[in-house]
Write a protein that holds these residues in place. Structure first.
Motif, mmCIF file in Angstrom:
data_model
loop_
_atom_site.group_PDB
_atom_site.id
_atom_site.type_symbol
_atom_site.label_atom_id
_atom_site.label_comp_id
_atom_site.label_asym_id
_atom_site.label_seq_id
_atom_site.Cartn_x
_atom_site.Cartn_y
_atom_site.Cartn_z
ATOM 1 N N VAL A 170 92.551 74.365 -29.414
ATOM 2 C CA VAL A 170 91.161 74.020 -29.093
ATOM 3 C C VAL A 170 91.093 73.292 -27.759
ATOM 4 C CG1 VAL A 170 89.197 72.609 -29.791
ATOM 5 C CG2 VAL A 170 90.406 73.976 -31.492
ATOM 6 N N ILE A 171 92.026 72.363 -27.556
ATOM 7 C CA ILE A 171 92.071 71.637 -26.282
ATOM 8 C C ILE A 171 92.361 72.605 -25.133
ATOM 9 C CG2 ILE A 171 93.310 69.873 -24.977
ATOM 10 C CD1 ILE A 171 93.769 68.410 -27.624
ATOM 11 N N ALA A 172 93.306 73.534 -25.379
ATOM 12 C CA ALA A 172 93.622 74.525 -24.343
ATOM 13 C C ALA A 172 92.417 75.410 -24.046
ATOM 14 C CB ALA A 172 94.810 75.380 -24.789
ATOM 15 N N ALA A 174 89.246 74.542 -24.400
ATOM 16 C CA ALA A 174 88.288 73.731 -23.645
ATOM 17 C C ALA A 174 88.691 73.651 -22.174
ATOM 18 C CB ALA A 174 88.197 72.332 -24.254
ATOM 19 N N ALA A 175 90.003 73.478 -21.930
ATOM 20 C CA ALA A 175 90.480 73.451 -20.547
ATOM 21 C C ALA A 175 90.268 74.800 -19.868
ATOM 22 C CB ALA A 175 91.963 73.074 -20.522
ATOM 23 N N TYR A 176 90.478 75.871 -20.634
ATOM 24 C CA TYR A 176 90.258 77.228 -20.106
ATOM 25 C C TYR A 176 88.797 77.435 -19.723
ATOM 26 C CZ TYR A 176 89.075 82.190 -20.781
ATOM 27 O OH TYR A 176 88.549 83.444 -20.666
ATOM 28 N N LEU A 177 87.882 76.979 -20.585
ATOM 29 C CA LEU A 177 86.461 77.108 -20.278
ATOM 30 C C LEU A 177 86.086 76.302 -19.037
ATOM 31 C CD1 LEU A 177 84.664 76.975 -23.751
ATOM 32 C CD2 LEU A 177 84.978 78.945 -22.255
ATOM 33 N N ALA A 178 86.607 75.066 -18.970
ATOM 34 C CA ALA A 178 86.299 74.222 -17.814
ATOM 35 C C ALA A 178 86.822 74.854 -16.526
ATOM 36 C CB ALA A 178 86.902 72.832 -18.012
ATOM 37 N N ALA A 179 88.057 75.368 -16.581
ATOM 38 C CA ALA A 179 88.629 76.017 -15.397
ATOM 39 C C ALA A 179 87.848 77.277 -15.039
ATOM 40 C CB ALA A 179 90.095 76.356 -15.649
#
Length: 256
Positions: A170-172, A174-179
């Motif tokens: 989930v954290i990954a 979220a980071a993917y979406l932000a990037a």
């Protein structure tokens, strides 16, 4: 040895064989019924052309047939466990607890994964259709990003059904979406600037259709003003001017 004596001595094994046979027949019937139900609901047409359907056809089957087979496999498994319970109750009881506790989650995970793959393909097609008129190479990454975002969510749900810890994923994600959002903003900064400028021009209307204007060294009468560009024409030459260039360079309205 007569028949009644044989049946009495091997009753458990005969009953187990009957249960297995009944499970095989029931599983086959359930599989065919599910295929017909999905065909009546148009599931086959909905998944036609998707990567899931192409993969299934490479293995000599279809998506609907595979999903229908899952229901058959579940019934086969239950029949085998029940037959084993007749022959060896202790072993079957332990196995039954494991199967009933885990098998439904496995089935749900498989269905979620298949649905996610199909939905990902549909999302890619839908985004591609929406962005067909946008002539920017950077936009081409959005349909693919939409597809894999849907698939990633489906994988998360499937893994959670199997009891796998998904917090790191989930954290990954979220980071993917932000990037992805940051990359989109950087790649389409000119498009966003043109859109903002276009909204300003449409609201203030410094020029309109038919007016003669000059932007830098381009001059002509206005054919169209939309959110992103202004189109002007002069002596058979059409200029497509990004709206942010109009704001940045300024516009001269020529009055005859």
């Amino acid at each position: 040895m007569d028949v009644s004596q044989f049946v009495a001595e091997n009753y458990d094994y005969i009953l187990a064989a009957v249960i297995v046979a009944f499970g095989v027949v029931t599983g086959a019937v359930a599989r065919r019924m599910n295929e017909r139900v999905m065909a009546a609901l148009g599931v086959g047409d909905a998944v036609e052309g998707t990567s899931v359907e192409r993969t299934a056809r490479n293995f000599g089957t279809t998506t609907t047939a595979f999903v229908a087979r899952i229901s058959g496999w579940v019934i086969y498994g239950v029949a085998l466990v029940l037959a084993l319970r007749v022959v060896n109750p202790l072993l079957a009881t332990a196995l039954w607890v494991q199967v009933t506790g885990y098998l439904p989650n496995v089935v749900i995970a498989l269905v979620v994964l298949v649905v996610g793959l199909i939905a990902g393909d549909k999302a890619e097609l839908a985004v591609s259709e929406r962005l067909r008129g946008v002539k920017l190479p950077e936009i081409g990454v959005l349909p693919v990003a939409a597809r894999y975002s849907v698939v990633f969510v489906a994988v998360l749900v499937a893994l959670s059904q199997l009891g796998v810890a998904t917090m790191a994923l989930v954290i990954a994600f979220a980071a993917y979406l932000a990037a992805g959002i940051l990359a989109f903003l950087v790649a389409t900064r000119d498009l966003l600037a043109a859109g903002a400028a276009g909204l300003y021009l449409l609201l203030t209307e410094p020029y309109g259709i038919g007016d003669t204007i000059r932007v830098e060294d381009m001059e002509g009468f206005v054919q169209e003003v939309d959110v992103f560009v202004t189109r002007i024409e002069d002596d058979g030459t059409e200029y497509v001017i990004p709206n942010h260039l109009v704001i940045r360079s300024g516009v001269v309205r020529v009055i005859d």
